[in-house]
Scaffold this motif. Structure first.
Motif, mmCIF file in Angstrom:
data_model
loop_
_atom_site.group_PDB
_atom_site.id
_atom_site.type_symbol
_atom_site.label_atom_id
_atom_site.label_comp_id
_atom_site.label_asym_id
_atom_site.label_seq_id
_atom_site.Cartn_x
_atom_site.Cartn_y
_atom_site.Cartn_z
ATOM 1 N N PHE A 35 39.226 43.198 109.497
ATOM 2 C CA PHE A 35 40.247 43.513 110.489
ATOM 3 C C PHE A 35 41.312 42.415 110.539
ATOM 4 C CE2 PHE A 35 36.884 46.306 111.746
ATOM 5 C CZ PHE A 35 37.533 47.409 112.279
ATOM 6 N N VAL A 36 42.528 42.850 110.829
ATOM 7 C CA VAL A 36 43.675 41.949 110.925
ATOM 8 C C VAL A 36 44.217 42.009 112.344
ATOM 9 C CG1 VAL A 36 46.040 41.523 110.150
ATOM 10 C CG2 VAL A 36 44.279 42.137 108.488
ATOM 11 N N VAL A 37 44.398 40.835 112.955
ATOM 12 C CA VAL A 37 45.079 40.720 114.251
ATOM 13 C C VAL A 37 46.195 39.697 114.097
ATOM 14 C CG1 VAL A 37 43.070 41.401 115.625
ATOM 15 C CG2 VAL A 37 43.418 39.002 115.042
ATOM 16 N N PHE A 38 47.200 39.818 114.947
ATOM 17 C CA PHE A 38 48.398 38.992 114.816
ATOM 18 C C PHE A 38 48.520 38.031 115.993
ATOM 19 C CE2 PHE A 38 49.187 42.804 112.337
ATOM 20 C CZ PHE A 38 49.750 42.302 111.169
ATOM 21 N N ASP A 39 49.396 37.048 115.822
ATOM 22 C CA ASP A 39 49.682 36.097 116.894
ATOM 23 C C ASP A 39 50.088 36.861 118.151
ATOM 24 O OD1 ASP A 39 49.138 33.896 115.366
ATOM 25 O OD2 ASP A 39 51.228 33.444 114.871
ATOM 26 N N GLY A 40 49.530 36.457 119.262
ATOM 27 C CA GLY A 40 49.775 37.146 120.520
ATOM 28 C C GLY A 40 48.636 38.055 120.924
ATOM 29 N N PHE A 68 45.447 37.318 121.258
ATOM 30 C CA PHE A 68 44.571 36.656 122.218
ATOM 31 C C PHE A 68 45.343 36.215 123.471
ATOM 32 C CE2 PHE A 68 42.779 36.012 117.979
ATOM 33 C CZ PHE A 68 41.500 36.513 118.171
ATOM 34 N N ALA A 69 46.594 35.829 123.303
ATOM 35 C CA ALA A 69 47.357 35.323 124.439
ATOM 36 C C ALA A 69 47.696 36.428 125.427
ATOM 37 C CB ALA A 69 48.646 34.653 123.946
ATOM 38 N N LYS A 70 47.898 37.648 124.955
ATOM 39 C CA LYS A 70 48.333 38.731 125.827
ATOM 40 C C LYS A 70 47.190 39.567 126.382
ATOM 41 C CE LYS A 70 53.024 39.418 124.102
ATOM 42 N NZ LYS A 70 54.029 40.408 123.695
ATOM 43 N N ARG A 71 45.980 39.232 125.988
ATOM 44 C CA ARG A 71 44.841 39.981 126.504
ATOM 45 C C ARG A 71 44.263 39.236 127.699
ATOM 46 N NH1 ARG A 71 43.616 43.923 122.806
ATOM 47 N NH2 ARG A 71 41.694 44.484 123.893
ATOM 48 N N SER A 72 43.817 39.975 128.687
ATOM 49 C CA SER A 72 43.267 39.361 129.891
ATOM 50 C C SER A 72 41.883 38.793 129.593
ATOM 51 C CB SER A 72 43.177 40.399 131.019
ATOM 52 O OG SER A 72 42.259 41.433 130.668
ATOM 53 N N ALA A 73 41.432 37.933 130.515
ATOM 54 C CA ALA A 73 40.110 37.322 130.345
ATOM 55 C C ALA A 73 39.015 38.371 130.359
ATOM 56 C CB ALA A 73 39.870 36.284 131.443
ATOM 57 N N ALA A 74 39.231 39.475 131.079
ATOM 58 C CA ALA A 74 38.226 40.532 131.121
ATOM 59 C C ALA A 74 38.094 41.245 129.783
ATOM 60 C CB ALA A 74 38.571 41.539 132.216
ATOM 61 N N GLN A 75 39.159 41.208 128.978
ATOM 62 C CA GLN A 75 39.122 41.883 127.682
ATOM 63 C C GLN A 75 38.571 40.988 126.578
ATOM 64 O OE1 GLN A 75 43.353 42.861 127.713
ATOM 65 N NE2 GLN A 75 42.844 45.028 127.900
ATOM 66 N N LEU A 76 38.433 39.712 126.880
ATOM 67 C CA LEU A 76 37.923 38.766 125.886
ATOM 68 C C LEU A 76 36.701 38.071 126.454
ATOM 69 C CD1 LEU A 76 41.282 37.076 124.790
ATOM 70 C CD2 LEU A 76 40.034 38.849 123.555
ATOM 71 N N ARG A 77 35.696 37.907 125.629
ATOM 72 C CA ARG A 77 34.491 37.189 126.051
ATOM 73 C C ARG A 77 34.139 36.176 124.992
ATOM 74 N NH1 ARG A 77 28.836 37.142 125.952
ATOM 75 N NH2 ARG A 77 28.775 38.630 124.238
#
Length: 297
Positions: A177-182, A184-193
């Protein structure tokens, strides 16, 4: 893709959203069950996509769509094929639980919307069909392109994302999978663990106590009346004076009461056990005492 049946009747809209039910929003005219024809269109597009990506097997098919909670956006050209319509391409998306690396190299668990397959018929590329498909999906899902993950994007798709959505710098990952800059920064803490780092080898216990084992360990520390054992523990023989006393049951047996060992270490029969002898002696002393008291009187 050219077919032998009427695409316009199967797919009334220019872009049709399909899920695991394979329903295109309404039944086609004159057909009670359009699902076999819809499945045939999806399968044909999936094979063409696999061929364009040099894959050994299609990753998109009607059967795969029916067994997953994905959405497939199918685009048609209603004026082609003599007015019967032509399936131009499709875009398949779905949510995936992923373990990704952020810019600092930390493992992050998240479940973003992912582009799983994207195809436009080769002779119809660079006509705006791809952008029409992708823009429709973004509006339907209400998501930004930077917040999505992309499964094995082709060089053409990467150029498409850079040209239309300014997605250029990707964050290196250890999967496909490929993800781009932004992302992680634009996702809320609830969406990231954040995934905790693995423990050092010295901190890992080779055996972990289960819940039952932990309870068993706690019971061992309790005093005797509160301690329950699966089986009675082995203990030395109890003394005759208090056969039910737990305190005496834990005492070391009296050597005078222990039976003698036969030659060879095996315990043999003792015709006169010390316990019986001691009782006989007590009875004799009591009898002698009674006789002396009688003679005194």
């Amino acid at each position: 893709m050219e077919t032998t049946f009427d695409v316009n009747h199967l797919f009334p809209e220019t872009i049709t959203v399909l899920d695991q039910n394979l329903i295109a929003g309404g039944k086609s005219l004159g057909r009670s069950d359009p699902q076999p024809q819809i499945a045939a269109v999806i399968d044909e597009l999936g094979r063409a996509s696999a061929k364009a990506q040099y894959l050994t097997a299609p990753i998109t098919s009607a059967s795969k769509l029916q067994t997953n909670k994905h959405h497939l956006y199918l685009l048609k050209d209603g004026e082609s094929n003599g007015g019967r319509g032509l399936a131009v391409g499709f875009l398949k998306v779905g949510y995936k639980k992923l373990f990704l690396l952020d810019q600092q190299g930390a493992h992050v668990e998240t479940e973003p919307l992912c582009v799983l397959d994207f195809f436009v018929k080769e002779n119809l590329q660079r006509h705006g069909y791809g952008l029409e498909l992708f823009s429709f999906m973004l509006q339907h899902k209400k998501v930004e392109p930077v917040l999505m993950a992309y499964d094995r994007p082709s060089p053409k798709f990467l150029s498409f994302l850079e040209k239309h959505y300014c997605l250029k710098n990707s964050v290196p990952q250890v999967n496909n999978f490929v993800v781009f800059d932004g992302f992680f920064a634009k996702r809320s803490a609830a969406q990231l663990r954040k995934v905790p780092p693995k423990k050092a080898d010295g901190e890992i216990k080779p055996y972990s106590l289960t819940e039952r084992e932990a309870v068993r360990e706690e019971q061992k520390a309790l005093p005797w009346p509160l301690c329950r054992h699966a089986a009675p523990p082995l203990s030395p023989p109890l003394s005759v004076s208090s056969p039910c006393s737990p305190s005496r049951g834990r005492q070391r047996p009296d050597p005078a009461l222990a039976p003698a060992l036969a030659p060879g270490g095996n315990r043999g029969p003792n015709p006169h056990p010390p316990l019986i002898n001691s009782l006989n002696c007590r009875a004799k002393r009591t009898s002698s005492l009674n006789r002396s008291q009688l003679s005194f009187h």
